[in-house]
Design an enzyme around this catalytic site. Structure first.
Site: not given
Ligand code: HEM
Ligand SMILES: CC(=O)N[C@H]1CO[C@H](CO)[C@@H](O)[C@@H]1O
Ligand SMILES: *[C@@H]1O[C@H](CO)[C@@H](O)[C@H](O)[C@H]1NC(C)=O
Ligand SMILES: *[C@@H]1O[C@H](CO)[C@@H](O)[C@H](O)[C@H]1NC(C)=O
Ligand SMILES: *[C@@H]1O[C@H](CO)[C@@H](O)[C@H](O)[C@H]1NC(C)=O
Ligand SMILES: *[C@@H]1O[C@H](CO)[C@@H](O)[C@H](O)[C@H]1NC(C)=O
Length: 324
Positions: A93, A65, A195
């Site tokens: 965020n 981010h 992920h």
């Molecule tokens: C390709 C597009 C991507 C989308 C649409 C996306 C979306 C998301 C979303 C919606 C979450 C869950 C957040 C939550 O509900 O707390 C998440 C978690 C996460 N994302 Fe992505 N992400 C993307 C790319 C990436 C990239 C490029 C990285 C790092 C290189 C990354 C690393 C992570 C990690 C490690 C988590 C887990 C966070 C945690 O455990 O606190 N993501 N991502």
């Molecule tokens: C890009 C992304 O992760 N968007 C999420 C941000 O958090 C809100 C809730 O706080 C979600 O609704 C979005 O999808």
């Protein structure tokens, strides 16, 4: 001696700036000033992960981010003040987990505790190093980190709009968004491999698991498991593992999951269901080494996005959460 080297380095940087040459990141950027930087950060990060294992996913996502909004410049770490709503308070965020921020704060404190290093190392570089370290601690590849980023002077919630991918994106939308940061489709697929660990809140995939209309690209057993864990109403406090098979390991299981219909977000599963990216997903599901190489290359490119090396655009923050 250290001071002379520092003066020489500053002189060369000024010369490069005067000549209009963009300063480059370098692996040995702090070698003269803070030679033990890497081990100081690694020790602090290891301690943090031992205390709070969720710091692994939180730190990796924080780095992503940070780099995607103002560039890898620690702007995401700044807190809002009376007259400034910071990047981290944008709705996209709000779900960033606090342990990612705390990992950087702890590592910065450890660096600053060494007199020669005090206020010499940017928060942006500490985040880049900490990210490499949490990945290695989780069993992923280790890699050399380029350094020399300055901390940005701007952190604005309003600048976040449209810069981060929502989990509903399809392949073309993902590819376009990453291309704007000089990252290829293969880089995007490799980075999505992050992920392979961490957590996601129910609302981020609720649209795919509604009983009457389960996303047909999702394995039905997995959909039923998710429905049971995220009952209707979408409790905002429930977060599930992104990788149900090896939830804490940084491995290539993410790609195996996609082949098996176990991608959690639309943006994950589409990488397999879209014929254009499917061959890459299948290749990395079958070959962890190839995935790791692609991931390291892509992380290095991610770490270069919009970095500030010109002193007019950044500095080294004394407190990562506030401008000096
Ligand atoms: C390709 C597009 C991507 C989308 C649409 C996306 C979306 C998301 C979303 C919606 C979450 C869950 C957040 C939550 O509900 O707390 C998440 C978690 C996460 N994302 Fe992505 N992400 C993307 C790319 C990436 C990239 C490029 C990285 C790092 C290189 C990354 C690393 C992570 C990690 C490690 C988590 C887990 C966070 C945690 O455990 O606190 N993501 N991502
Ligand atoms: C890009 C992304 O992760 N968007 C999420 C941000 O958090 C809100 C809730 O706080 C979600 O609704 C979005 O999808
Ligand atoms: C915000 O207010 C502080 C003083 O409280 C001031 O130093 C700073 O310049 C202001 N920033 C902006 C962007 O107006
Ligand atoms: C992408 O690369 C071009 C050419 O090297 C460069 O001018 C531009 O600043 C880069 N963009 C980003 C976001 O890094
Ligand atoms: C879904 O996963 C289960 C194992 O959990 C498996 O038995 C089933 O065959 C899978 N469904 C499809 C359509 O592949
Ligand atoms: C993975 O691919 C590499 C070539 O990139 C090859 O040398 C290696 O044998 C492959 N490993 C497996 C397990 O197939």
């Amino acid at each position: 001696m250290g001071a002379e080297i520092r003066i020489l380095a500053a002189f060369l940087a000024a010369l490069a700036a005067a000549a209009g040459v963009a300063a480059q990141l370098r692996q040995d950027y702090y070698a003269a000033v803070c030679p033990d930087l890497e081990s100081i950060v690694r020790d602090a990060v290891s301690q943090k992960v031992q205390d709070q294992p969720v710091a692994v996913g939180a730190t990796i996502r924080l780095f992503f981010h940070d780099c995607f909004v103002e560039g890898c410049d620690a702007s995401v770490i700044m807190v809002s003040t009376g007259n400034n709503t910071a990047e981290k308070d944008h709705p996209s965020n709000l779900s960033l987990a606090g342990d990612g921020f705390d990992t950087v704060i702890k590592a910065k404190a450890a660096v600053d505790a060494v007199p020669a290093c005090t206020n010499q190392v940017s928060c942006a570089d500490i985040l880049a190093l900490a990210t490499r370290d949490v990945i290695a601690l989780a069993g992923g590849p280790s890699y050399a980190v380029e350094l020399g980023r300055l901390d940005g002077l701007v952190s604005l919630s309003t600048n976040v709009d449209g810069k981060l991918p929502p989990p509903s994106f399809d392949l073309d939308q993902l590819t376009t968004l990453f291309a704007a940061k000089n990252l290829s489709q293969a880089d995007m697929i490799a980075l999505s491999g992050a992920h392979t660990l961490g957590f996601a809140h129910c609302n981020t995939f609720a649209g795919r698991i509604q009983p009457e209309s389960v996303d047909p690209t999702m394995n039905a057993t997995y959909a039923a498991d998710l429905q049971a864990a995220c009952p209707a109403g979408v409790d905002p406090n429930i977060a599930l593992q992104l990788d149900p098979v090896t939830p804490q390991a940084f491995d290539n299981q993410y790609f195996v999951n996609l082949v098996n219909g176990r991608g959690l977000f639309t943006s994950d599963q589409v990488l397999y269901s879209d014929a254009r990216s499917q061959p890459t997903v299948v290749a990395w599901a079958q070959n962890a080494t190839d995935f790791e190489q692609a991931f390291v290359d892509a992380m290095t490119k991610l770490g270069r996005v919009d970095v500030k090396t010109d002193p007019s655009l950044g500095n080294i923050r004394r407190d990562c959460a506030f401008l000096n």
